[in-house]
Scaffold this active site. Sequence first.
Site, PDB file in Angstrom:
ATOM      1  N   ASN A   9      28.011  18.205  18.414  1.00 22.82           N
ATOM      2  CA  ASN A   9      28.669  18.469  19.698  1.00 22.82           C
ATOM      3  C   ASN A   9      27.553  18.775  20.698  1.00 22.82           C
ATOM      4  O   ASN A   9      26.953  19.840  20.641  1.00 22.82           O
ATOM      5  CB  ASN A   9      29.619  19.667  19.546  1.00 22.82           C
ATOM      6  CG  ASN A   9      30.199  20.115  20.875  1.00 22.82           C
ATOM      7  OD1 ASN A   9      30.069  19.426  21.890  1.00 22.82           O
ATOM      8  ND2 ASN A   9      30.846  21.284  20.869  1.00 22.82           N
ATOM      9  N   TRP A  10      27.311  17.819  21.582  1.00 27.56           N
ATOM     10  CA  TRP A  10      26.196  17.990  22.522  1.00 27.56           C
ATOM     11  C   TRP A  10      26.569  18.876  23.701  1.00 27.56           C
ATOM     12  O   TRP A  10      25.714  19.182  24.541  1.00 27.56           O
ATOM     13  CB  TRP A  10      25.699  16.621  23.007  1.00 27.56           C
ATOM     14  CG  TRP A  10      24.860  15.908  21.979  1.00 27.56           C
ATOM     15  CD1 TRP A  10      24.502  16.381  20.743  1.00 27.56           C
ATOM     16  CD2 TRP A  10      24.273  14.601  22.103  1.00 27.56           C
ATOM     17  NE1 TRP A  10      23.720  15.457  20.090  1.00 27.56           N
ATOM     18  CE2 TRP A  10      23.557  14.351  20.904  1.00 27.56           C
ATOM     19  CE3 TRP A  10      24.273  13.631  23.099  1.00 27.56           C
ATOM     20  CZ2 TRP A  10      22.867  13.157  20.681  1.00 27.56           C
ATOM     21  CZ3 TRP A  10      23.576  12.446  22.877  1.00 27.56           C
ATOM     22  CH2 TRP A  10      22.882  12.212  21.683  1.00 27.56           C
ATOM     23  N   LYS A  11      27.837  19.264  23.806  1.00 30.07           N
ATOM     24  CA  LYS A  11      28.283  20.138  24.902  1.00 30.07           C
ATOM     25  C   LYS A  11      27.828  19.540  26.246  1.00 30.07           C
ATOM     26  O   LYS A  11      27.785  18.329  26.372  1.00 30.07           O
ATOM     27  CB  LYS A  11      27.781  21.570  24.682  1.00 30.07           C
ATOM     28  CG  LYS A  11      28.141  22.069  23.278  1.00 30.07           C
ATOM     29  CD  LYS A  11      27.920  23.543  23.072  1.00 30.07           C
ATOM     30  CE  LYS A  11      28.299  23.919  21.637  1.00 30.07           C
ATOM     31  NZ  LYS A  11      28.240  25.343  21.381  1.00 30.07           N
ATOM     32  N   HIS A  96      37.755  23.663  21.506  1.00 30.77           N
ATOM     33  CA  HIS A  96      36.501  24.390  21.273  1.00 30.77           C
ATOM     34  C   HIS A  96      36.606  25.764  21.925  1.00 30.77           C
ATOM     35  O   HIS A  96      37.219  25.915  22.984  1.00 30.77           O
ATOM     36  CB  HIS A  96      35.316  23.606  21.846  1.00 30.77           C
ATOM     37  CG  HIS A  96      34.010  24.143  21.393  1.00 30.77           C
ATOM     38  ND1 HIS A  96      33.436  25.266  21.973  1.00 30.77           N
ATOM     39  CD2 HIS A  96      33.176  23.762  20.401  1.00 30.77           C
ATOM     40  CE1 HIS A  96      32.306  25.528  21.337  1.00 30.77           C
ATOM     41  NE2 HIS A  96      32.119  24.639  20.386  1.00 30.77           N
ATOM     42  N   GLU A  98      34.660  27.363  23.668  1.00 33.70           N
ATOM     43  CA  GLU A  98      34.189  27.401  25.062  1.00 33.70           C
ATOM     44  C   GLU A  98      35.279  26.906  26.000  1.00 33.70           C
ATOM     45  O   GLU A  98      35.376  27.365  27.143  1.00 33.70           O
ATOM     46  CB  GLU A  98      32.892  26.578  25.188  1.00 33.70           C
ATOM     47  CG  GLU A  98      31.731  27.314  24.530  1.00 33.70           C
ATOM     48  CD  GLU A  98      30.673  26.420  23.902  1.00 33.70           C
ATOM     49  OE1 GLU A  98      30.636  25.219  24.213  1.00 33.70           O
ATOM     50  OE2 GLU A  98      29.879  26.932  23.084  1.00 33.70           O
ATOM     51  N   GLU A 168      34.908  27.724  13.618  1.00 34.89           N
ATOM     52  CA  GLU A 168      33.706  28.145  14.343  1.00 34.89           C
ATOM     53  C   GLU A 168      33.873  29.596  14.772  1.00 34.89           C
ATOM     54  O   GLU A 168      34.474  29.876  15.808  1.00 34.89           O
ATOM     55  CB  GLU A 168      33.501  27.274  15.585  1.00 34.89           C
ATOM     56  CG  GLU A 168      33.351  25.804  15.299  1.00 34.89           C
ATOM     57  CD  GLU A 168      32.559  25.088  16.407  1.00 34.89           C
ATOM     58  OE1 GLU A 168      31.574  24.445  16.059  1.00 34.89           O
ATOM     59  OE2 GLU A 168      32.908  25.208  17.583  1.00 34.89           O
ATOM     60  N   GLY A 174      25.747  29.451  18.906  1.00 32.09           N
ATOM     61  CA  GLY A 174      24.590  29.544  19.797  1.00 32.09           C
ATOM     62  C   GLY A 174      23.861  30.867  19.710  1.00 32.09           C
ATOM     63  O   GLY A 174      23.017  31.177  20.555  1.00 32.09           O
ATOM     64  N   SER A 214      25.717  27.855  14.642  1.00 31.51           N
ATOM     65  CA  SER A 214      24.307  27.949  14.271  1.00 31.51           C
ATOM     66  C   SER A 214      23.975  27.253  12.954  1.00 31.51           C
ATOM     67  O   SER A 214      23.110  27.723  12.206  1.00 31.51           O
ATOM     68  CB  SER A 214      23.856  29.421  14.234  1.00 31.51           C
ATOM     69  OG  SER A 214      24.020  30.006  15.518  1.00 31.51           O
ATOM     70  N   GLY A 235      25.967  22.245  17.118  1.00 34.94           N
ATOM     71  CA  GLY A 235      25.607  22.242  18.532  1.00 34.94           C
ATOM     72  C   GLY A 235      24.115  22.024  18.693  1.00 34.94           C
ATOM     73  O   GLY A 235      23.619  20.895  18.629  1.00 34.94           O
ATOM     74  N   GLY A 236      23.375  23.111  18.878  1.00 37.92           N
ATOM     75  CA  GLY A 236      21.937  23.052  19.160  1.00 37.92           C
ATOM     76  C   GLY A 236      21.152  22.107  18.264  1.00 37.92           C
ATOM     77  O   GLY A 236      20.362  21.283  18.755  1.00 37.92           O
TER      78      GLY A 236
HETATM   79  P1  13P Z   1      25.577  25.920  17.729  1.00 43.04           P
HETATM   80  O1  13P Z   1      25.328  25.025  16.526  1.00 43.04           O
HETATM   81  O2  13P Z   1      24.617  25.672  18.838  1.00 43.04           O
HETATM   82  O3  13P Z   1      25.745  27.348  17.333  1.00 43.04           O
HETATM   83  O4  13P Z   1      27.002  25.448  18.316  1.00 43.04           O
HETATM   84  C1  13P Z   1      28.076  25.350  17.456  1.00 43.04           C
HETATM   85  C2  13P Z   1      29.201  24.721  18.186  1.00 43.04           C
HETATM   86  O5  13P Z   1      29.798  25.320  19.065  1.00 43.04           O
HETATM   87  C3  13P Z   1      29.567  23.348  17.829  1.00 43.04           C
HETATM   88  O6  13P Z   1      30.764  22.970  18.412  1.00 43.04           O
END
Ligand code: 13P
Length: 254
Positions: A9-11, A96, A98, A168, A174, A214, A235-236
């Site tokens: 997920n590149w957000k 998600h 967020e 999640e 993050g 993470s 994510g990251g």
């Molecule tokens: P991180 O891997 O950066 O913690 O993000 C997880 C995430 O929200 C994937 O949707």
Amino acid sequence: MRTFLIAGNWKMNAGPSEAGKLAKEIAGTWKGKTFSSEALICPPFVSIAAVSKEFEGTQFKVGAQNVHTEDNGAYTGEISTSMLKDANCEYVIVGHSERREYFHETSELVAQKGKKVIDDGLKAIVCVGEVLEERKAGKHEDVVKEQVNAVLDLLDGDVSDQFVIAYEPVWAIGTGETATPEQAQEMHKFIRSLLTEKFGDDISQKIRILYGGSMKPENSEELLSQTDVDGGLIGGASLKADSFSKIIEISESI
Ligand code: 13P
């Protein structure tokens, strides 16, 4: 029996030029090699075409990070399932944390989005998870149950091919802090019990439950080794070609 799904997920990162480059790098790390897991990248809407182009002829798939519940019309700024299909997407992330937090998406809305995605022939990755205060108060299962059941209430039949849940824990997103493999397995097992209540054992055993928060090469082996952890929503670490590819490689070894 469940194929790992390793999803990035590149957000709100990587516009078309950068996304194209990164997708090319990711695909390049697997040039001449195949994998048996499923691998997916969900870039921002405007970068879907660039990523899709670089993934042509590879095993990598493209998805979206959000969708609207209507087919088309006067919904400024929104994107529909038919547009995503046209853009070559196979998966859509919905709910998600967020989006729940910053865009006030309720469990009901998330459930409607998930149903719309499935009804229209795409695959939904429905995200659920508790915040730190809820875990500290011992309410994490209640919170996740409410989020999962809101979606299950709208689904019927064997949706196992089109329905993925991503657990999640919000406190692990993050932050560099992950759920321990035991915490992840405990929640994934609980989620599977909710799936079994709704669909019965046969179908529930086919539905994939991803862990997100993470996840990186260093912790993915332990997490992915858990019985009910069927992949990751990353994510990251999905923004670095070598980390993302390494996680796929690790999933192959389990
Ligand atoms: P991180 O891997 O950066 O913690 O993000 C997880 C995430 O929200 C994937 O949707």
